[in-house]
Design a protein around this motif. Structure first.
Motif, PDB file in Angstrom:
ATOM      1  N   UNK A 279      66.122   6.207  22.298  1.00  0.00           N
ATOM      2  CA  UNK A 279      66.608   7.628  21.880  1.00  0.00           C
ATOM      3  C   UNK A 279      67.534   8.018  20.813  1.00  0.00           C
ATOM      4  N   UNK A 280      68.520   7.000  20.834  1.00  0.00           N
ATOM      5  CA  UNK A 280      69.510   7.064  19.825  1.00  0.00           C
ATOM      6  C   UNK A 280      68.461   6.926  18.222  1.00  0.00           C
ATOM      7  N   UNK A 281      67.760   5.864  18.294  1.00  0.00           N
ATOM      8  CA  UNK A 281      66.966   5.677  17.395  1.00  0.00           C
ATOM      9  C   UNK A 281      65.905   6.833  16.581  1.00  0.00           C
ATOM     10  N   UNK A 282      65.384   7.669  17.743  1.00  0.00           N
ATOM     11  CA  UNK A 282      64.593   8.536  17.139  1.00  0.00           C
ATOM     12  C   UNK A 282      65.555   9.982  16.743  1.00  0.00           C
ATOM     13  N   UNK A 283      66.822  10.083  17.329  1.00  0.00           N
ATOM     14  CA  UNK A 283      67.775  11.060  16.989  1.00  0.00           C
ATOM     15  C   UNK A 283      68.300  10.444  15.337  1.00  0.00           C
ATOM     16  N   UNK A 284      68.447   9.526  15.148  1.00  0.00           N
ATOM     17  CA  UNK A 284      68.703   8.902  13.768  1.00  0.00           C
ATOM     18  C   UNK A 284      67.472   9.071  12.852  1.00  0.00           C
ATOM     19  N   UNK A 285      66.314   8.973  13.163  1.00  0.00           N
ATOM     20  CA  UNK A 285      65.075   9.046  12.428  1.00  0.00           C
ATOM     21  C   UNK A 285      64.986  10.597  12.004  1.00  0.00           C
TER      22      UNK A 285
END
Ligand code: PLP
Length: 368
Positions: A279-285
């Motif tokens: 989820x964090x990676x998707x937000x960072x994306x």
């Protein structure tokens, strides 16, 4: 008699190595020592201390004097649960999904047979096809948005009658999801297997896992590599037992080692940790995408995976890639891989700090 000359080392090699190997090339992995590593779609986060403590216990208790469970039964049970694998579907595990691609190719695509995939796509399909002596056919994606050219795909399938069609969903290195109906149509007309490679499912909202049963020639492949366990090497192939029972004969008996089995079981028992990281990676994306959009001379494509493909519109990608390495940042230069990717670079979504460092370095590289 007696005129048999000892062959030179090169002659001996030429005589015995199969000819297609001379044509093939190995997968290239650059040296990343000391660099911020944003080239290989790894999860940048480590596991919480408490879980790492349990990992130490599991490792010290592991019976590494014994062979591993050849069928990795417990691990398969955990995977069924966390990946919501339909009950009546069979599973084969691979030493990474790369090994599963190789197993599939060895099982169906002996010489003269065709492996087909859209391009630009995942390079291992062709590398593995070349090493097993199969013919590889790449079918161009639409060049503006990298969607499937359904007419071209269907006519190539009709013409080449491929033993296997590989579709990465989302696609690597372009990051987009192909149209669901076009995929169904491809599975319906394909004479052989269609393998849907869902390596990036953790970062995308779509999957065919719950639709496998609609077809009799569809396999879904996953991996834990992009979700945080790249070092354990665990690929998952799901499909009808009818097919997997045959593929399983190619798999070497103890291909998933004891430590990978035990550690994956433990970490999957706290799967929510990997999900939160995704989820964090998707937000960072989405943050990184917006930043790239704002940079002049850069044109990014929307991504459903943990990486972003972008084009450098005023400067050559080779120059930018080298300038980033100068500044300690490694991303993937895919510019030379396919004509459609001229001046394209692929950056893995990292931690907030890593992405920030990358954006600063990219701006500097573009301005010099
Ligand atoms: C990374 C990747 C794989 C290989 O993953 P491993 O499980 O690490 O071997 C397979 N398919 C695609 C599309 C990938 O991007």
């Amino acid at each position: 008699m007696g005129t048999n000359r000892k062959p030179s080392p090169e002659e001996r090699l030429q005589q015995w190595i199969k000819p297609e190997l001379f044509e093939a090339s190995a997968y290239y992995v650059p040296d990343a020592d000391g660099l911020i590593k944003l080239d290989a779609m790894e999860n940048p986060f480590i596991l919480p201390d408490e879980l790492r403590e349990k990992i130490r216990e599991v490792i010290s208790d592991a019976e590494i004097n014994r062979y591993p469970d050849p069928n990795a039964c417990n691990l398969k049970k955990s995977l069924r649960e966390v990946m919501d694998i339909p009950e009546d579907m069979a599973i084969i595990l691979g030493n990474g999904s790369d090994e599963l691609i190789q197993i599939i190719a060895l099982a169906v695509a002996h010489s003269g047979k065709t492996i087909l995939a859209p391009q630009p796509g995942f390079v291992m399909y062709k590398i593995i096809a070349d090493t097993v002596g199969a013919r590889f056919i790449g079918v161009d994606l639409n060049c503006d948005d990298f969607s499937l050219d359904s007419e071209a795909m269907l006519s190539a399938i009709d013409q080449y009658q491929p033993a296997v069609v590989f579709l990465a969903y989302p696609n690597n290195p372009t990051g987009n999801l192909f149209d669901e109906n076009t995929i169904s149509e491809i599975v319906n007309v394909a004479p052989g297997l269609v393998v849907l490679d869902e390596a990036y499912s953790a970062f995308s909202e779509k999957s065919f896992m719950q639709r496998i049963e609609e077809f009799d020639n569809l396999l879904v492949m996953r991996t834990l590599s992009k979700s945080g366990l790249a070092g354990l090497r665990l690929g998952i192939l799901v499909g009808p037992a009818l097919w997997l029972n045959q593929l399983d004969k190619i798999r070497l008996p103890y291909n998933i080692n004891t430590l990978s089995q035990k550690l994956a079981e433990l970490i999957l028992s706290q799967y929510e940790i990997l999900q939160q990281q995704a989820e964090i990676i998707c937000a960072n994306r989405s943050t990184l995408f917006k930043q790239l959009q704002k940079i002049e001379g850069v044109s990014p494509w929307k991504s459903s995976a943990n990486f972003i493909l972008f084009k450098t519109t005023n400067t050559s990608a080779d120059i930018i890639s080298a300038a980033l390495i100068e500044q300690g940042i490694l991303i993937k230069n895919v510019s030379g891989n396919f004509p459609a990717l001229k001046d394209c670079l692929r950056v893995t979504v990292g931690t907030g700090d890593e992405n920030e460092a990358f954006v600063v370095a990219l701006k500097l590289a573009l301005s010099s």
